[in-house]
Design a protein around this motif. Structure first.
Motif, PDB file in Angstrom:
ATOM      1  N   LEU A 265      -5.987  -5.536   1.687  1.00  0.00           N
ATOM      2  CA  LEU A 265      -5.750  -4.095   1.774  1.00  0.00           C
ATOM      3  C   LEU A 265      -4.296  -3.745   2.094  1.00  0.00           C
ATOM      4  O   LEU A 265      -4.001  -2.618   2.500  1.00  0.00           O
ATOM      5  CB  LEU A 265      -6.673  -3.443   2.823  1.00  0.00           C
ATOM      6  CG  LEU A 265      -8.172  -3.532   2.571  1.00  0.00           C
ATOM      7  CD1 LEU A 265      -8.948  -3.015   3.777  1.00  0.00           C
ATOM      8  CD2 LEU A 265      -8.562  -2.748   1.316  1.00  0.00           C
TER       9      LEU A 265
ATOM     10  N   TRP B 205      -0.963  -5.879  -2.929  1.00  0.00           N
ATOM     11  CA  TRP B 205      -1.766  -5.577  -4.101  1.00  0.00           C
ATOM     12  C   TRP B 205      -1.121  -6.129  -5.367  1.00  0.00           C
ATOM     13  O   TRP B 205       0.103  -6.107  -5.516  1.00  0.00           O
ATOM     14  CB  TRP B 205      -1.928  -4.066  -4.266  1.00  0.00           C
ATOM     15  CG  TRP B 205      -2.611  -3.413  -3.105  1.00  0.00           C
ATOM     16  CD1 TRP B 205      -2.024  -2.942  -1.958  1.00  0.00           C
ATOM     17  CD2 TRP B 205      -4.015  -3.170  -2.961  1.00  0.00           C
ATOM     18  NE1 TRP B 205      -2.973  -2.416  -1.118  1.00  0.00           N
ATOM     19  CE2 TRP B 205      -4.207  -2.548  -1.702  1.00  0.00           C
ATOM     20  CE3 TRP B 205      -5.117  -3.407  -3.775  1.00  0.00           C
ATOM     21  CZ2 TRP B 205      -5.452  -2.152  -1.246  1.00  0.00           C
ATOM     22  CZ3 TRP B 205      -6.364  -3.015  -3.320  1.00  0.00           C
ATOM     23  CH2 TRP B 205      -6.529  -2.400  -2.068  1.00  0.00           C
TER      24      TRP B 205
ATOM     25  N   TYR C 172     -10.486  -6.839  -2.760  1.00  0.00           N
ATOM     26  CA  TYR C 172     -10.746  -5.400  -2.771  1.00  0.00           C
ATOM     27  C   TYR C 172     -10.160  -4.824  -4.053  1.00  0.00           C
ATOM     28  O   TYR C 172      -9.017  -5.119  -4.415  1.00  0.00           O
ATOM     29  CB  TYR C 172     -10.105  -4.731  -1.560  1.00  0.00           C
ATOM     30  CG  TYR C 172     -10.606  -5.231  -0.238  1.00  0.00           C
ATOM     31  CD1 TYR C 172     -11.784  -4.742   0.313  1.00  0.00           C
ATOM     32  CD2 TYR C 172      -9.898  -6.209   0.464  1.00  0.00           C
ATOM     33  CE1 TYR C 172     -12.246  -5.208   1.548  1.00  0.00           C
ATOM     34  CE2 TYR C 172     -10.349  -6.678   1.692  1.00  0.00           C
ATOM     35  CZ  TYR C 172     -11.525  -6.182   2.222  1.00  0.00           C
ATOM     36  OH  TYR C 172     -11.980  -6.637   3.425  1.00  0.00           O
ATOM     37  N   TYR C 173     -10.933  -3.982  -4.718  1.00  0.00           N
ATOM     38  CA  TYR C 173     -10.489  -3.319  -5.940  1.00  0.00           C
ATOM     39  C   TYR C 173     -10.268  -1.849  -5.628  1.00  0.00           C
ATOM     40  O   TYR C 173     -11.195  -1.154  -5.184  1.00  0.00           O
ATOM     41  CB  TYR C 173     -11.523  -3.487  -7.050  1.00  0.00           C
ATOM     42  CG  TYR C 173     -11.584  -4.901  -7.601  1.00  0.00           C
ATOM     43  CD1 TYR C 173     -11.064  -5.200  -8.858  1.00  0.00           C
ATOM     44  CD2 TYR C 173     -12.153  -5.922  -6.861  1.00  0.00           C
ATOM     45  CE1 TYR C 173     -11.111  -6.496  -9.362  1.00  0.00           C
ATOM     46  CE2 TYR C 173     -12.200  -7.224  -7.349  1.00  0.00           C
ATOM     47  CZ  TYR C 173     -11.676  -7.500  -8.607  1.00  0.00           C
ATOM     48  OH  TYR C 173     -11.713  -8.784  -9.100  1.00  0.00           O
ATOM     49  N   LEU C 174      -9.041  -1.381  -5.840  1.00  0.00           N
ATOM     50  CA  LEU C 174      -8.666  -0.002  -5.539  1.00  0.00           C
ATOM     51  C   LEU C 174      -8.593   0.799  -6.838  1.00  0.00           C
ATOM     52  O   LEU C 174      -7.717   0.567  -7.671  1.00  0.00           O
ATOM     53  CB  LEU C 174      -7.314   0.038  -4.823  1.00  0.00           C
ATOM     54  CG  LEU C 174      -6.660   1.416  -4.631  1.00  0.00           C
ATOM     55  CD1 LEU C 174      -7.537   2.332  -3.766  1.00  0.00           C
ATOM     56  CD2 LEU C 174      -5.266   1.261  -4.014  1.00  0.00           C
TER      57      LEU C 174
ATOM     58  N   PHE D  91      -5.879   3.730   4.999  1.00  0.00           N
ATOM     59  CA  PHE D  91      -7.064   2.993   5.420  1.00  0.00           C
ATOM     60  C   PHE D  91      -7.179   3.143   6.932  1.00  0.00           C
ATOM     61  O   PHE D  91      -6.384   2.589   7.685  1.00  0.00           O
ATOM     62  CB  PHE D  91      -6.967   1.523   5.008  1.00  0.00           C
ATOM     63  CG  PHE D  91      -6.800   1.326   3.525  1.00  0.00           C
ATOM     64  CD1 PHE D  91      -7.864   1.569   2.666  1.00  0.00           C
ATOM     65  CD2 PHE D  91      -5.590   0.931   2.988  1.00  0.00           C
ATOM     66  CE1 PHE D  91      -7.725   1.415   1.296  1.00  0.00           C
ATOM     67  CE2 PHE D  91      -5.438   0.763   1.617  1.00  0.00           C
ATOM     68  CZ  PHE D  91      -6.507   1.008   0.775  1.00  0.00           C
TER      69      PHE D  91
ATOM     70  N   THR E 186     -11.117   5.444   3.701  1.00  0.00           N
ATOM     71  CA  THR E 186      -9.910   5.581   2.904  1.00  0.00           C
ATOM     72  C   THR E 186      -9.845   6.989   2.324  1.00  0.00           C
ATOM     73  O   THR E 186     -10.874   7.579   1.977  1.00  0.00           O
ATOM     74  CB  THR E 186      -9.827   4.524   1.774  1.00  0.00           C
ATOM     75  OG1 THR E 186      -8.569   4.671   1.108  1.00  0.00           O
ATOM     76  CG2 THR E 186     -10.942   4.686   0.762  1.00  0.00           C
TER      77      THR E 186
ATOM     78  N   PRO F 253     -15.316  -3.433  -2.496  1.00  0.00           N
ATOM     79  CA  PRO F 253     -15.142  -4.772  -1.928  1.00  0.00           C
ATOM     80  C   PRO F 253     -16.011  -5.764  -2.714  1.00  0.00           C
ATOM     81  O   PRO F 253     -17.236  -5.664  -2.712  1.00  0.00           O
ATOM     82  CB  PRO F 253     -15.640  -4.626  -0.489  1.00  0.00           C
ATOM     83  CG  PRO F 253     -15.917  -3.155  -0.287  1.00  0.00           C
ATOM     84  CD  PRO F 253     -16.165  -2.595  -1.646  1.00  0.00           C
TER      85      PRO F 253
ATOM     86  N   THR G  72       0.822  -1.207   0.000  1.00  0.00           N
ATOM     87  CA  THR G  72       0.000   0.000   0.000  1.00  0.00           C
ATOM     88  C   THR G  72       0.856   1.257   0.000  1.00  0.00           C
ATOM     89  O   THR G  72       0.578   2.215  -0.738  1.00  0.00           O
ATOM     90  CB  THR G  72      -0.943   0.002   1.219  1.00  0.00           C
ATOM     91  OG1 THR G  72      -1.800  -1.137   1.151  1.00  0.00           O
ATOM     92  CG2 THR G  72      -1.782   1.269   1.258  1.00  0.00           C
TER      93      THR G  72
ATOM     94  N   PRO H 208      -8.645   7.769  -3.630  1.00  0.00           N
ATOM     95  CA  PRO H 208      -8.835   6.316  -3.624  1.00  0.00           C
ATOM     96  C   PRO H 208     -10.289   5.921  -3.415  1.00  0.00           C
ATOM     97  O   PRO H 208     -11.010   6.534  -2.622  1.00  0.00           O
ATOM     98  CB  PRO H 208      -7.954   5.852  -2.466  1.00  0.00           C
ATOM     99  CG  PRO H 208      -7.870   7.042  -1.557  1.00  0.00           C
ATOM    100  CD  PRO H 208      -7.861   8.233  -2.468  1.00  0.00           C
TER     101      PRO H 208
ATOM    102  N   THR I  26     -15.365  -3.842   5.326  1.00  0.00           N
ATOM    103  CA  THR I  26     -14.499  -4.967   5.012  1.00  0.00           C
ATOM    104  C   THR I  26     -15.310  -6.262   4.977  1.00  0.00           C
ATOM    105  O   THR I  26     -16.473  -6.313   5.393  1.00  0.00           O
ATOM    106  CB  THR I  26     -13.373  -5.106   6.049  1.00  0.00           C
ATOM    107  OG1 THR I  26     -13.947  -5.502   7.308  1.00  0.00           O
ATOM    108  CG2 THR I  26     -12.620  -3.790   6.214  1.00  0.00           C
TER     109      THR I  26
ATOM    110  N   ILE J 296     -12.537   2.237  -2.927  1.00  0.00           N
ATOM    111  CA  ILE J 296     -12.483   0.790  -2.743  1.00  0.00           C
ATOM    112  C   ILE J 296     -13.823   0.153  -3.097  1.00  0.00           C
ATOM    113  O   ILE J 296     -14.882   0.584  -2.619  1.00  0.00           O
ATOM    114  CB  ILE J 296     -12.120   0.427  -1.291  1.00  0.00           C
ATOM    115  CG1 ILE J 296     -10.664   0.762  -1.007  1.00  0.00           C
ATOM    116  CG2 ILE J 296     -12.378  -1.053  -1.014  1.00  0.00           C
ATOM    117  CD1 ILE J 296      -9.664  -0.147  -1.691  1.00  0.00           C
TER     118      ILE J 296
END
Length: 305
Positions: free
Chosen positions: A48, A51, A23-25, A281, A267, A16, A4, A12, A259, A14
């Motif tokens: 998280l 990645w 998790y897609y950032l 986060f 975030t 989920p 991260t 950012p 989460t 997120i």
């Protein structure tokens, strides 16, 4: 794998994904976000912290309506598809606005869904977010920029059910100066004018039925994150404002997600300095009365008068 703390990203967001357990950032991922845009990337993680990526999810075709300022993408699942709301600088008149892209999968590719930005053509607008009201109606919540109106505004406009266009004209929910915590600043482009920033609105429904809105501004030229609320539970408000920012350490443009373990997190990016911005986060607590505690930072009460 990338950690991260090694990801340069602004704004950012997120997603989920319960289906994959990942998790897609998403976020503003161009290294020089102030210039010509290359598109948007995504990072994928189970925890998280570690990645995979970046993976390209949007690259514009030559006839796309923008080639600069590709900012603040958010991805929302809606009626079986994934819709990306993002800021673009228009080619035709040089104004920024929020457009909509669409894909059948989170990894893209995302393609234009709206033929142009959905915010007013001659407005400088940015950071649009999707909100679905209690009647299932979609709304675009966005900022009318301080560069045009001096006192930045948070606005909303109802969307057609297919998210292709708007219904009616935008309404002003509130102006930045109505909250106590932001401070004004002078800018050499606008001599003698007091300016207030509004950035990055994000709306959540609280356990008590009220709406909470995260948004960013500045305190003595330092980027900060604050909260407003609608006690009626409607996007039209009226909106009230907490007296203090919940994050004042040169970071902002936040959103709240849950989460896979059921915990809530905030975030945002910090510091607000390119190329040093990183996603943070932060653990938060939300109780049944709509009271939020940001762990390790400060406490915010949505029902504080």
């Amino acid at each position: 794998m990338v950690k991260t703390q090694d990801i340069q990203i602004r704004d950012p967001f997120i997603f989920p994904d319960q289906k994959s357990g990942n998790y897609y950032l998403f976020g503003s991922t161009d290294k020089n976000i102030w210039g010509k845009g290359t598109g948007f990337d995504v990072y994928v993680s189970p925890d998280l912290d570690n990645w995979e990526g970046p993976y390209p999810v949007f690259r514009p075709e030559e006839d796309f309506y923008s080639e600069e300022n590709f900012w603040a993408p958010e991805v929302h699942e809606y009626k079986g598809k994934y819709y990306m709301f993002a800021t673009f600088l228009r080619k035709d008149n040089g104004c920024r606005g929020t457009g909509v892209l669409v894909s059948n999968q989170l990894m893209g590719p995302f393609k234009p869904h709206s033929t142009s930005p959905l915010t007013p053509e001659n407005w400088y607008s940015l950071d649009g977010t999707l909100f679905i009201d209690k009647n299932g109606k979609p709304w675009l919540v966005f900022c009318h920029e301080w560069v045009q109106v001096s006192d930045g505004q948070i606005c909303a406009v109802q969307l057609q059910d297919n998210l292709v266009d708007v219904i009616g004209d935008p309404i002003i929910l509130f102006r930045a100066s109505e909250a106590r915590w932001p401070t004004s600043f002078q800018h050499k482009r606008f001599p003698g004018r007091n300016n207030y920033v509004t950035d990055g609105p994000f709306v959540i429904t609280l356990p008590n039925g009220e709406l909470g809105m995260l948004w960013a501004s500045f305190i003595n030229n330092v980027y900060a994150q604050g909260i407003s609320r609608s006690r009626t539970g409607t996007i039209q408000g009226p909106w009230e404002h907490d007296s203090e920012a919940i994050y004042q350490n040169n970071g902002g443009h936040g959103m709240i997600f849950q989460t896979f373990e059921g915990d809530f997190k905030l975030t945002l990016h910090a510091p607000n300095d390119t190329p040093n911005e990183r996603p943070l986060f932060l653990d938060i607590e939300i109780n049944d009365n709509g009271r939020i505690k940001v762990m390790g930072e400060s406490e915010c009460k949505f029902n504080k008068r």
